[in-house]
Write a protein that holds these residues in place. Sequence first.
Motif, short mmCIF file in Angstrom:
data_model
loop_
_atom_site.label_atom_id
_atom_site.label_comp_id
_atom_site.label_asym_id
_atom_site.label_seq_id
_atom_site.Cartn_x
_atom_site.Cartn_y
_atom_site.Cartn_z
N TYR A 1 -17.47 -8.57 -62.80
CA TYR A 1 -18.05 -9.47 -63.58
C TYR A 1 -17.79 -9.05 -65.39
O TYR A 1 -17.73 -9.84 -66.06
N GLY B 1 -12.87 -10.10 -71.75
CA GLY B 1 -13.76 -10.05 -73.14
C GLY B 1 -14.96 -10.68 -73.26
O GLY B 1 -16.00 -10.34 -73.61
N ARG C 1 -13.17 -2.09 -72.78
CA ARG C 1 -12.79 -1.76 -71.70
C ARG C 1 -11.25 -1.24 -72.07
O ARG C 1 -10.64 -0.58 -71.33
N THR D 1 -21.97 -17.79 -66.27
CA THR D 1 -22.42 -16.35 -66.45
C THR D 1 -23.41 -16.28 -65.06
O THR D 1 -23.64 -15.21 -64.91
N THR E 1 -14.52 0.05 -56.78
CA THR E 1 -14.28 1.14 -57.83
C THR E 1 -13.65 2.51 -57.16
O THR E 1 -14.42 3.26 -56.61
N LEU E 2 -12.54 2.24 -56.76
CA LEU E 2 -12.02 3.59 -56.07
C LEU E 2 -11.11 4.39 -57.08
O LEU E 2 -10.74 3.76 -57.91
N GLY F 1 -11.26 4.74 -62.55
CA GLY F 1 -11.90 3.71 -63.16
C GLY F 1 -11.22 2.45 -62.82
O GLY F 1 -9.86 2.27 -63.06
N GLN F 2 -11.86 1.65 -62.19
CA GLN F 2 -11.27 0.41 -61.62
C GLN F 2 -12.08 -0.63 -62.37
O GLN F 2 -12.41 -0.64 -63.29
N ASP G 1 -14.91 -3.38 -63.25
CA ASP G 1 -16.28 -3.21 -63.65
C ASP G 1 -17.24 -4.12 -63.41
O ASP G 1 -17.03 -5.28 -63.60
N SER G 2 -18.61 -4.15 -62.91
CA SER G 2 -19.41 -4.88 -62.63
C SER G 2 -20.40 -5.59 -63.71
O SER G 2 -21.31 -6.22 -63.33
N GLY G 3 -19.99 -5.13 -64.94
CA GLY G 3 -20.84 -5.63 -66.23
C GLY G 3 -22.24 -4.99 -65.97
O GLY G 3 -22.52 -3.82 -65.56
N PRO G 4 -23.10 -6.00 -66.17
CA PRO G 4 -24.56 -5.43 -66.22
C PRO G 4 -24.96 -5.53 -64.95
O PRO G 4 -26.35 -4.93 -64.81
N GLY H 1 -18.87 6.20 -57.44
CA GLY H 1 -17.77 4.84 -57.52
C GLY H 1 -17.25 4.41 -56.46
O GLY H 1 -16.29 3.62 -56.39
N PRO I 1 -31.68 -7.61 -64.31
CA PRO I 1 -30.34 -7.52 -63.88
C PRO I 1 -29.90 -6.59 -62.84
O PRO I 1 -28.82 -6.80 -62.06
N LYS I 2 -30.22 -5.27 -63.23
CA LYS I 2 -29.80 -4.35 -62.30
C LYS I 2 -30.47 -3.95 -60.98
O LYS I 2 -30.18 -3.19 -60.26
N GLU J 1 -13.54 3.89 -71.96
CA GLU J 1 -12.96 2.53 -71.97
C GLU J 1 -12.50 2.34 -70.58
O GLU J 1 -12.78 0.91 -70.20
N TRP K 1 -15.96 8.55 -63.16
CA TRP K 1 -14.76 9.45 -62.81
C TRP K 1 -14.61 10.49 -63.66
O TRP K 1 -14.04 10.01 -64.68
#
Lengths: 511, 511
Positions: free
Chosen positions: A62, A66, A74, A92, A311-312, A321-322, A324-327, A442, A465-466, B462, B469
């Motif tokens: 999610y 942008g 990011r 959303t 997120t491996l 870092g791969q 991202d789930s946002g909030p 992660g 939300p979390k 970012e 990580w």
Amino acid sequence: MQKNQKISFLEYCVILLYKKINQYILKKNKLLLFWVLFLGMYISYAQKKPNIVFMLTDNLGYGDIGVYGGGEVRGAPTPNIDQLATEGLQLTNFNVEPECTPTRSALMTGRMPIRSGTSKVPLPGLPQGLIPWEYTIAELLRDSGYQSALYGKWHLGDVEDRYPTGQGFDEWFGFPHSSAESAWDNSAGFDSALVPNQGLWEGKKGEKSKRIGDYNSNNRGLVDEMITDRSVAYIEKHAKDDKPFFLYVPFSLPHSPPLPNPKYAKKGKSNYQNVLMEIDYNTGRIIDAIEKMGITDNTIIVWASDNGPETLMTSDNVIGGQSDSGPFRGEFPSGWEGAIRTPCIIKWKGNIPEGRKSNEIVSMLDFYSTFAHIVDAEDKIPTDRAMDSFNMLNFFTGRVDKSPREFALYFHGDDLLSVKWRNYKVHNTVVVNPSGPVYMAGQSTLNSLRVKVNYDWIFDIENDPKELWNVNAEYAWVGVPVAKIVSDYVKSIKKYPNIKPGDSEKPKKGK
Amino acid sequence: MQKNQKISFLEYCVILLYKKINQYILKKNKLLLFWVLFLGMYISYAQKKPNIVFMLTDNLGYGDIGVYGGGEVRGAPTPNIDQLATEGLQLTNFNVEPECTPTRSALMTGRMPIRSGTSKVPLPGLPQGLIPWEYTIAELLRDSGYQSALYGKWHLGDVEDRYPTGQGFDEWFGFPHSSAESAWDNSAGFDSALVPNQGLWEGKKGEKSKRIGDYNSNNRGLVDEMITDRSVAYIEKHAKDDKPFFLYVPFSLPHSPPLPNPKYAKKGKSNYQNVLMEIDYNTGRIIDAIEKMGITDNTIIVWASDNGPETLMTSDNVIGGQSDSGPFRGEFPSGWEGAIRTPCIIKWKGNIPEGRKSNEIVSMLDFYSTFAHIVDAEDKIPTDRAMDSFNMLNFFTGRVDKSPREFALYFHGDDLLSVKWRNYKVHNTVVVNPSGPVYMAGQSTLNSLRVKVNYDWIFDIENDPKELWNVNAEYAWVGVPVAKIVSDYVKSIKKYPNIKPGDSEKPKKGK
């Protein structure tokens, strides 16, 4: 779509004018013939059913794009996708299945994948995918006058009658399983004699699909460019056809291994950032082709992701870092919001209001019925099986503010993980992080544990939300409408038993 | 601001015209006198220094507001704040201190709070706040021709010469400590004889500040309306004054206990959702007052939060769920992004381009120098102490794309928790969740543990917004520029020793 929905006021006036002129010609001379022909052509053009271009990313969370809080934040701007959102509807609260195969199955059939034996990614080598009996959206559109193509990831079958051309597409190019397999040749001790490479394939209706090469670590980063090249060529070739088209573009990225095309990759950016920017670039190329061919006004563009992030951190992606789930909490495959809520943007110029953003519940399942209504084929939606698809046409076009959908069930394999109802989510089976040496921050996609909760966990996903506070103590009443949803499902499978993974025929109808 | 920056082309033309007309009058008749006077007044008005309205929310996380991914998604639309963002600059990498007192200190002084003895919230009863020697932004603006007021939370001192009127404000209304204390009278065994209520206060320059009532569980939910009423009245009263004004509005919400004003609270919404909508409503009232008084063109509006979310579930907030950190890890007080990155929107019509969004690094510390430059008072920035404030004027106004700031240090108490440098963050001391019965999901503000890392943890914020990580293995080089930043700080405190909490005088200058 009903006639009165499809014809704008301008078009209505043009038709009226056409009729008047026709009457005039019958009375007077033939000099106006040219104009009459021109108007007739215009009307036929205006009434052509809309093309559909459906872009689907793979394991993109999610928070990556942008307009969903990622992009620049990011370190990977996504201007083309952001622009698409300003020109269409940005959802959303778009709900997918917890994994690749199930979500793709939902899109194709409008049925919960648990019904189709596709509620989990099987290991390659095991029977998999949709049985031919399923009536896919590609088949429905074909039977409604559409031509179609798929370029990219299929993941719904790897035998002849289950390839895309066995399920309604006129042609396809891509790969039948997961991109993860493309990295196997890199790992120590890998034996390709025992585990054959899935390959890159292409196929045409009426012909056997052909394996045209390997899909491995040498060309993993090149595949999305191939997918985009073919998509652009298809649009250019078919834009002016009498037949409308359905172009399904399931990109291979950003699924692991997230390797960018070296042609586009920028130094100083991580693999994942380069991959995000490449997805945006390829999206832009496809939108530009639609624009260039002058069919923007009559083309529905959908841009979405199939499930939440993975997120491996692997040796192929040392920067870490791969997606991202946002909030939201969690990653795929699970029943957490992070797994089942993804970006979805829909543009249909002149029909969907520009720059609208909505938090109404929509599911990947709903495109089936919605597309059927758009192309006047609601009578083709099967009635001999359980369907789970809501028609979103009135909601998408802004005629109503509310989505007709109030719930979603999240199955994975045989487990009902959780159920969303309005702003609540009830969990039955949760995916949690283990502790100890197997665990690394992660890496919960591969290292997580699946456990049953003692009592249902209930979360208010708007207020929280979390999904941190189980409000079961005060909100147990939420269980009542949710129990109704689940019991409706149970009733439905008594009437229409589920297809089991590996089945090749539809099950006998229940009572 | 330099003269050539302050006068627009239009104003330049008007001035030129004024001079020409003046010459003409000297030669000819006096009939044009009225117009000349009018133009003269216009020029004087156009050259008036801009008003500054600074709204600061309390413990509101990055993810709560619509344009930051919250709003509607959180079940709490924030249309007024979202609108402000479309009319100004939305920062997505705005850096604050890890807690209330330090951030407010940073805003007032342009100095890292560790220098001022304000790097942690002290228990009430202990000496606290800024010593009078500090030269606050309110004092700098006063000395530059401004009038000023503070309505809301101070948290920088609770004795006469440390109240806002002791630190440069002409008047104030509000409370000296934290809103958390307003709930104490509700808890079993509370003894107000031992622990006096902090009270609501008001004060005027040259007079002693007066305690005008309690601040307790009876009126906790009413305070933001009082703050807004006074702010609106102040704007209405002073909009047409010759003197520009600095109005500092540190709202009490959404700090725990997050109790909404019953007048505005909607049924079916949680306390926290109601509080968010109330903040938006009050923000709208203040913006409307500026608009109504016709001073939008000459008023800088800043809207920000002092630190990341607190996520407590108390008996006062049974529905659960409070502030949200958006895509970032952690909550206050800590060195995680969730704690030190908050919303910040800056509107200055005609000077700051509309609808700009930037991920450049800006700190709360930077308003000091920026305001000083805007009001032509850069010569008033102290040179007898360490300053940590970057002038953001050229960046805010879009003359340059890049912020001059490349780093931020996050102290809490005596600990340097972490340092941000470009897209990297180096952690020295981390706040982590405990396990066992003391812990409940989301209560890490109060139940968390502070531990030193074995080696520095380095994250690419970012590529990896959730700081999952540690990339130290490959990115240890990041330690070099970070060590330089830290050693510059160490050098600076040798020259200008830090004020210790509880000190009442500035320390003797070092070598």
